[in-house]
Scaffold this active site. Structure first.
Site, PDB file in Angstrom:
ATOM      1  N   ASP A   1       5.693   4.663   4.946  1.00 43.07           N
ATOM      2  CA  ASP A   1       6.613   3.716   5.601  1.00 43.07           C
ATOM      3  C   ASP A   1       6.756   2.413   4.828  1.00 43.07           C
ATOM      4  OD1 ASP A   1       3.875   3.313   6.512  1.00 43.07           O
ATOM      5  OD2 ASP A   1       4.637   1.960   8.072  1.00 43.07           O
ATOM      6  N   HIS A   2       6.022   2.281   3.720  1.00 43.12           N
ATOM      7  CA  HIS A   2       6.131   1.095   2.876  1.00 43.12           C
ATOM      8  C   HIS A   2       6.634   1.449   1.480  1.00 43.12           C
ATOM      9  CE1 HIS A   2       3.743  -1.502   5.688  1.00 43.12           C
ATOM     10  NE2 HIS A   2       3.470  -0.282   6.130  1.00 43.12           N
TER      11      HIS A   2
ATOM     12  N   HIS B   1      -7.507  -1.692   5.598  1.00 41.21           N
ATOM     13  CA  HIS B   1      -6.543  -0.741   6.181  1.00 41.21           C
ATOM     14  C   HIS B   1      -6.941   0.717   5.919  1.00 41.21           C
ATOM     15  CE1 HIS B   1      -2.819   0.517   7.913  1.00 41.21           C
ATOM     16  NE2 HIS B   1      -2.289   0.939   6.794  1.00 41.21           N
TER      17      HIS B   1
ATOM     18  N   HIS C   1       0.852  -1.198   0.000  1.00 42.02           N
ATOM     19  CA  HIS C   1       0.000   0.000   0.000  1.00 42.02           C
ATOM     20  C   HIS C   1       0.881   1.239   0.000  1.00 42.02           C
ATOM     21  CE1 HIS C   1       0.820  -0.553   4.264  1.00 42.02           C
ATOM     22  NE2 HIS C   1       0.229   0.581   4.586  1.00 42.02           N
TER      23      HIS C   1
ATOM     24  N   ASP D   1      -0.412  -3.859   5.785  1.00 37.88           N
ATOM     25  CA  ASP D   1      -1.084  -3.403   7.004  1.00 37.88           C
ATOM     26  C   ASP D   1      -2.574  -3.716   6.910  1.00 37.88           C
ATOM     27  OD1 ASP D   1       1.385  -2.399   7.557  1.00 37.88           O
ATOM     28  OD2 ASP D   1       0.778  -0.287   7.664  1.00 37.88           O
TER      29      ASP D   1
ATOM     30  N   HIS E   1       6.196  -5.270  11.536  1.00 39.88           N
ATOM     31  CA  HIS E   1       5.513  -3.982  11.680  1.00 39.88           C
ATOM     32  C   HIS E   1       5.208  -3.737  13.164  1.00 39.88           C
ATOM     33  CE1 HIS E   1       2.622  -0.721  10.637  1.00 39.88           C
ATOM     34  NE2 HIS E   1       3.288  -0.660   9.500  1.00 39.88           N
TER      35      HIS E   1
ATOM     36  N   HIS F   1       1.199   3.936   1.899  1.00 34.62           N
ATOM     37  CA  HIS F   1       1.695   4.686   3.061  1.00 34.62           C
ATOM     38  C   HIS F   1       3.218   4.805   2.971  1.00 34.62           C
ATOM     39  CE1 HIS F   1      -2.038   4.035   5.837  1.00 34.62           C
ATOM     40  NE2 HIS F   1      -2.075   5.206   5.243  1.00 34.62           N
TER      41      HIS F   1
HETATM   42 ZN   LIG Z   1       2.767   0.678   7.939  1.00 35.43          ZN
HETATM   43 ZN   LIG Z   2      -0.232   1.518   6.493  1.00 38.46          ZN
END
Ligand SMILES: [Zn+2]
Ligand SMILES: [Zn+2]
EC number: 3.1.26.11
Length: 307
Positions: A67-68, A140, A63, A211, A269, A65
Protein backbone atom coordinates in the site's frame (compact mmCIF):
# COMPACT_ATOMS: atom_id res chain seq x y z
CA UNK A 1 6.34 24.68 0.51
CA UNK A 2 3.16 22.66 0.67
CA UNK A 3 2.04 19.13 1.51
CA UNK A 4 -0.50 17.66 -0.88
CA UNK A 5 -2.04 14.35 0.15
CA UNK A 6 -2.67 11.90 -2.69
CA UNK A 7 -3.70 8.88 -0.63
CA UNK A 8 -4.61 8.78 3.04
CA UNK A 9 -6.07 5.30 3.59
CA UNK A 10 -4.66 2.26 5.34
CA UNK A 11 -3.94 -1.11 3.75
CA UNK A 12 -6.37 -1.28 0.84
CA UNK A 13 -7.82 1.46 -1.36
CA UNK A 14 -11.31 2.74 -0.56
CA UNK A 15 -13.51 5.05 -2.62
CA UNK A 16 -12.89 7.90 -0.22
CA UNK A 17 -9.25 7.24 0.52
CA UNK A 18 -6.62 5.84 -1.80
CA UNK A 19 -3.53 4.11 -0.42
CA UNK A 20 -0.54 6.08 0.85
CA UNK A 21 1.20 8.89 -0.93
CA UNK A 22 1.92 12.49 -0.06
CA UNK A 23 3.69 15.11 -2.14
CA UNK A 24 5.92 17.80 -0.71
CA UNK A 25 5.67 20.65 -3.21
CA UNK A 26 8.95 22.58 -3.33
CA UNK A 27 8.16 24.64 -6.40
CA UNK A 28 9.39 27.98 -5.08
CA UNK A 29 12.31 26.39 -3.26
CA UNK A 30 13.67 24.17 -6.06
CA UNK A 31 11.06 23.88 -8.80
CA UNK A 32 10.48 20.28 -7.77
CA UNK A 33 8.09 17.86 -6.13
CA UNK A 34 9.18 15.23 -3.66
CA UNK A 35 6.91 12.23 -3.18
CA UNK A 36 6.65 10.16 -0.01
CA UNK A 37 5.33 6.66 -0.73
CA UNK A 38 3.62 5.64 -3.91
CA UNK A 39 0.69 3.32 -3.29
CA UNK A 40 -1.23 1.84 -6.19
CA UNK A 41 -2.96 4.42 -8.44
CA UNK A 42 -0.89 7.30 -7.12
CA UNK A 43 -0.41 8.35 -10.73
CA UNK A 44 -4.18 8.43 -11.20
CA UNK A 45 -4.51 10.63 -8.13
CA UNK A 46 -1.84 12.94 -9.54
CA UNK A 47 -4.05 13.50 -12.60
CA UNK A 48 -6.47 15.40 -10.34
CA UNK A 49 -3.76 17.77 -9.14
CA UNK A 50 -1.33 20.33 -10.54
CA UNK A 51 1.63 17.98 -9.96
CA UNK A 52 3.75 17.42 -13.06
CA UNK A 53 5.40 13.98 -12.99
CA UNK A 54 8.42 15.37 -14.85
CA UNK A 55 8.97 17.70 -11.90
CA UNK A 56 9.18 14.82 -9.42
CA UNK A 57 12.80 14.83 -8.33
CA UNK A 58 12.83 12.40 -5.40
CA UNK A 59 10.56 9.59 -4.29
CA UNK A 60 11.02 8.41 -0.71
CA UNK A 61 9.52 5.00 0.07
CA UNK A 62 9.03 4.50 3.80
CA UNK A 63 8.68 0.71 3.62
CA UNK A 64 7.95 -2.08 1.19
CA UNK A 65 4.34 -2.90 2.08
CA UNK A 66 2.26 -2.85 -1.09
CA UNK A 67 0.00 0.00 0.00
CA UNK A 68 3.07 2.26 -0.01
CA UNK A 69 4.84 0.83 -3.04
CA UNK A 70 2.72 -0.77 -5.75
CA UNK A 71 2.15 2.47 -7.65
CA UNK A 72 5.84 3.07 -8.20
CA UNK A 73 6.66 1.20 -11.45
CA UNK A 74 3.66 2.70 -13.24
CA UNK A 75 4.51 6.21 -12.19
CA UNK A 76 8.16 5.79 -13.20
CA UNK A 77 7.11 4.55 -16.63
CA UNK A 78 4.53 7.28 -17.20
CA UNK A 79 7.02 9.96 -16.23
CA UNK A 80 9.08 8.83 -19.20
CA UNK A 81 6.09 9.07 -21.59
CA UNK A 82 5.24 12.49 -20.19
CA UNK A 83 8.59 13.88 -21.32
CA UNK A 84 10.32 13.56 -17.99
CA UNK A 85 13.99 13.90 -18.86
CA UNK A 86 15.63 15.05 -15.66
CA UNK A 87 17.15 12.49 -13.26
CA UNK A 88 14.97 11.00 -10.53
CA UNK A 89 16.11 9.28 -7.36
CA UNK A 90 14.10 6.67 -5.47
CA UNK A 91 15.11 6.27 -1.82
CA UNK A 92 13.87 3.22 0.04
CA UNK A 93 14.74 0.29 2.29
CA UNK A 94 16.82 -2.64 1.12
CA UNK A 95 14.83 -4.50 -1.50
CA UNK A 96 13.60 -1.40 -3.33
CA UNK A 97 16.23 -1.89 -6.03
CA UNK A 98 15.28 -5.44 -6.93
CA UNK A 99 11.58 -4.49 -6.84
CA UNK A 100 11.94 -1.56 -9.23
CA UNK A 101 14.50 -3.14 -11.54
CA UNK A 102 12.49 -6.36 -11.82
CA UNK A 103 9.21 -4.56 -12.52
CA UNK A 104 10.82 -2.40 -15.19
CA UNK A 105 12.78 -5.27 -16.77
CA UNK A 106 10.00 -7.86 -17.04
CA UNK A 107 7.59 -5.30 -18.44
CA UNK A 108 10.14 -4.07 -20.97
CA UNK A 109 9.85 -0.54 -19.61
CA UNK A 110 12.65 1.70 -20.81
CA UNK A 111 13.07 5.04 -19.14
CA UNK A 112 14.27 8.07 -21.05
CA UNK A 113 15.67 9.65 -17.94
CA UNK A 114 18.34 8.69 -15.44
CA UNK A 115 16.85 6.67 -12.58
CA UNK A 116 18.90 6.39 -9.41
CA UNK A 117 17.92 3.97 -6.69
CA UNK A 118 19.32 4.49 -3.22
CA UNK A 119 18.88 1.74 -0.64
CA UNK A 120 18.98 3.64 2.59
CA UNK A 121 20.06 3.11 6.14
CA UNK A 122 19.68 5.42 9.10
CA UNK A 123 21.36 8.81 8.88
CA UNK A 124 21.64 11.63 6.37
CA UNK A 125 20.37 10.29 3.05
CA UNK A 126 20.30 13.55 1.11
CA UNK A 127 22.15 16.83 1.50
CA UNK A 128 22.61 19.86 -0.75
CA UNK A 129 22.83 23.62 -0.28
CA UNK A 130 19.11 24.00 0.46
CA UNK A 131 17.91 20.78 2.10
CA UNK A 132 18.94 17.85 4.21
CA UNK A 133 16.94 14.64 4.70
CA UNK A 134 17.53 12.36 7.66
CA UNK A 135 16.12 8.84 7.92
CA UNK A 136 15.48 6.74 11.00
CA UNK A 137 14.05 3.27 11.54
CA UNK A 138 10.60 3.10 13.10
CA UNK A 139 8.81 0.12 14.66
CA UNK A 140 6.65 -1.69 12.09
CA UNK A 141 7.72 -5.34 12.08
CA UNK A 142 9.44 -4.88 8.70
CA UNK A 143 11.99 -2.12 8.13
CA UNK A 144 10.02 1.14 7.99
CA UNK A 145 11.59 4.57 7.90
CA UNK A 146 10.60 8.06 8.89
CA UNK A 147 12.06 11.08 7.13
CA UNK A 148 13.00 14.46 8.55
CA UNK A 149 13.28 17.09 5.83
CA UNK A 150 15.28 20.08 7.02
CA UNK A 151 15.36 23.26 5.00
CA UNK A 152 18.61 25.10 5.62
CA UNK A 153 18.47 28.63 7.02
CA UNK A 154 18.45 31.34 4.39
CA UNK A 155 20.87 34.27 4.72
CA UNK A 156 19.21 37.39 6.08
CA UNK A 157 17.95 40.11 3.73
CA UNK A 158 20.15 43.02 2.74
CA UNK A 159 19.17 46.11 4.73
CA UNK A 160 18.86 48.29 1.64
CA UNK A 161 17.41 51.34 3.40
CA UNK A 162 20.39 51.59 5.71
CA UNK A 163 22.78 51.44 2.78
CA UNK A 164 20.85 54.07 0.89
CA UNK A 165 20.86 56.33 3.95
CA UNK A 166 24.66 56.21 3.72
CA UNK A 167 24.46 57.06 0.04
CA UNK A 168 25.54 53.60 -1.18
CA UNK A 169 23.98 53.15 -4.63
CA UNK A 170 22.71 49.73 -5.81
CA UNK A 171 25.20 47.76 -7.90
CA UNK A 172 27.54 44.80 -7.69
CA UNK A 173 28.72 46.15 -4.35
CA UNK A 174 25.36 45.14 -2.83
CA UNK A 175 26.16 41.51 -3.56
CA UNK A 176 29.47 41.76 -1.70
CA UNK A 177 27.85 43.46 1.26
CA UNK A 178 25.13 40.81 1.33
CA UNK A 179 27.82 38.16 1.59
CA UNK A 180 29.06 39.92 4.73
CA UNK A 181 32.27 41.20 3.15
CA UNK A 182 33.94 44.44 4.16
CA UNK A 183 34.04 46.96 1.31
CA UNK A 184 35.60 50.39 0.95
CA UNK A 185 33.64 53.11 -0.86
CA UNK A 186 35.21 55.63 -3.25
CA UNK A 187 35.18 58.25 -0.49
CA UNK A 188 37.08 55.93 1.84
CA UNK A 189 34.10 54.91 3.98
CA UNK A 190 34.48 51.36 5.26
CA UNK A 191 31.33 49.25 5.22
CA UNK A 192 31.22 46.05 7.26
CA UNK A 193 28.74 43.86 5.39
CA UNK A 194 27.74 41.99 8.54
CA UNK A 195 26.11 45.17 9.85
CA UNK A 196 23.89 45.52 6.81
CA UNK A 197 22.34 42.06 6.69
CA UNK A 198 19.28 41.08 8.73
CA UNK A 199 19.06 37.91 10.83
CA UNK A 200 18.96 34.62 8.88
CA UNK A 201 15.53 33.24 7.99
CA UNK A 202 14.93 29.99 9.81
CA UNK A 203 14.44 26.98 7.53
CA UNK A 204 11.41 24.76 7.94
CA UNK A 205 11.29 21.17 9.18
CA UNK A 206 8.84 18.57 7.92
CA UNK A 207 8.71 15.02 9.30
CA UNK A 208 6.96 12.37 7.22
CA UNK A 209 6.81 9.05 9.01
CA UNK A 210 6.07 5.60 7.69
CA UNK A 211 3.85 3.04 9.37
CA UNK A 212 4.87 2.49 12.98
CA UNK A 213 3.98 1.80 16.54
CA UNK A 214 4.58 4.63 19.00
CA UNK A 215 8.38 4.90 19.17
CA UNK A 216 11.24 7.10 20.30
CA UNK A 217 12.67 7.41 16.77
CA UNK A 218 9.46 9.09 15.63
CA UNK A 219 9.83 11.69 18.37
CA UNK A 220 13.44 12.37 17.38
CA UNK A 221 12.51 12.82 13.73
CA UNK A 222 9.65 15.13 14.67
CA UNK A 223 11.69 17.28 17.09
CA UNK A 224 10.60 20.95 16.75
CA UNK A 225 9.13 20.23 13.32
CA UNK A 226 6.81 22.70 11.65
CA UNK A 227 4.67 19.76 10.50
CA UNK A 228 4.59 16.08 11.40
CA UNK A 229 2.77 13.61 9.17
CA UNK A 230 2.00 10.54 11.27
CA UNK A 231 -0.12 7.47 10.67
CA UNK A 232 -3.20 6.92 12.84
CA UNK A 233 -4.57 3.60 11.68
CA UNK A 234 -6.65 3.06 14.80
CA UNK A 235 -8.80 4.97 17.29
CA UNK A 236 -7.48 5.43 20.81
CA UNK A 237 -9.62 2.59 22.16
CA UNK A 238 -7.88 0.09 19.89
CA UNK A 239 -4.47 0.36 21.53
CA UNK A 240 -4.16 -3.41 21.71
CA UNK A 241 -4.91 -3.92 18.01
CA UNK A 242 -2.57 -1.11 17.05
CA UNK A 243 0.25 -2.67 19.01
CA UNK A 244 -0.38 -6.17 17.65
CA UNK A 245 -0.35 -4.92 14.04
CA UNK A 246 2.61 -2.55 14.50
CA UNK A 247 0.50 0.55 13.96
CA UNK A 248 -0.39 3.68 15.91
CA UNK A 249 -3.55 5.09 17.42
CA UNK A 250 -4.63 8.71 17.19
CA UNK A 251 -3.28 9.42 20.66
CA UNK A 252 0.03 7.66 19.91
CA UNK A 253 0.52 10.07 17.02
CA UNK A 254 -0.50 13.05 19.13
CA UNK A 255 1.86 12.00 21.91
CA UNK A 256 4.74 11.90 19.40
CA UNK A 257 3.96 15.45 18.26
CA UNK A 258 3.56 16.68 21.84
CA UNK A 259 6.80 15.17 23.13
CA UNK A 260 8.68 16.37 20.05
CA UNK A 261 7.57 19.96 20.60
CA UNK A 262 6.24 20.01 17.02
CA UNK A 263 4.02 22.84 15.80
CA UNK A 264 1.44 20.90 13.85
CA UNK A 265 0.31 17.31 13.35
CA UNK A 266 -1.43 15.80 10.34
CA UNK A 267 -2.96 12.35 10.72
CA UNK A 268 -3.02 10.00 7.76
CA UNK A 269 -3.20 6.23 6.96
CA UNK A 270 -6.77 6.09 8.24
CA UNK A 271 -8.61 2.77 8.27
CA UNK A 272 -11.78 2.64 6.17
CA UNK A 273 -13.66 1.58 9.29
CA UNK A 274 -13.66 5.27 10.31
CA UNK A 275 -15.98 7.35 8.16
CA UNK A 276 -18.03 10.47 8.72
CA UNK A 277 -18.64 11.01 12.44
CA UNK A 278 -16.14 8.31 13.35
CA UNK A 279 -13.39 10.13 11.46
CA UNK A 280 -14.20 13.36 13.30
CA UNK A 281 -13.89 11.44 16.54
CA UNK A 282 -10.33 10.50 15.55
CA UNK A 283 -9.32 14.15 15.32
CA UNK A 284 -11.00 14.95 18.62
CA UNK A 285 -9.02 12.19 20.34
CA UNK A 286 -5.74 13.45 18.99
CA UNK A 287 -6.56 17.08 19.82
CA UNK A 288 -7.13 16.13 23.44
CA UNK A 289 -3.38 15.41 23.56
CA UNK A 290 -2.07 17.74 20.85
CA UNK A 291 -4.50 20.55 19.95
CA UNK A 292 -2.99 21.58 16.62
CA UNK A 293 -3.97 18.36 14.85
CA UNK A 294 -5.65 17.92 11.48
CA UNK A 295 -6.94 14.89 9.65
CA UNK A 296 -5.71 14.47 6.08
CA UNK A 297 -8.13 13.54 3.34
CA UNK A 298 -7.23 12.75 -0.25
CA UNK A 299 -6.28 15.96 -2.12
CA UNK A 300 -6.06 18.04 1.03
CA UNK A 301 -3.19 20.49 0.92
CA UNK A 302 -1.42 22.21 3.77
CA UNK A 303 0.90 25.11 3.14
CA UNK A 304 3.89 25.39 5.42
CA UNK A 305 4.73 29.05 5.97
CA UNK A 306 8.14 30.24 7.06
CA UNK A 307 8.63 31.28 10.68
ZN1 LIG B 1 0.42 0.99 5.32
ZN1 LIG C 1 2.93 -1.01 6.55
Amino acid sequence: MELLFLGTGAGVPAKERNVSSVALQLLDERGATWLFDCGEATQHQILHTAIRPRRIEHIFITHLHGDHLFGLPGLLGSRSFQSGETPLTVFGPKGIRVFVETALAVSGTRLRYELNIAEIEEGVIFDDERFQVIAKRLDHGMPSYGFRVVEKDLPGPLLVERLQALGVRPGPIYQEIKQGKTVVLDDGTVIDGREFVGPPQKGRIVAVLGDTRFCEAAIELARDADVVVHEATFAAAEQRLAHDYFHSTTTDAAEVARRAGAKRLILTHISSRYQGEAALQLVAEARSVFPNTELAVDFASFSIPRG
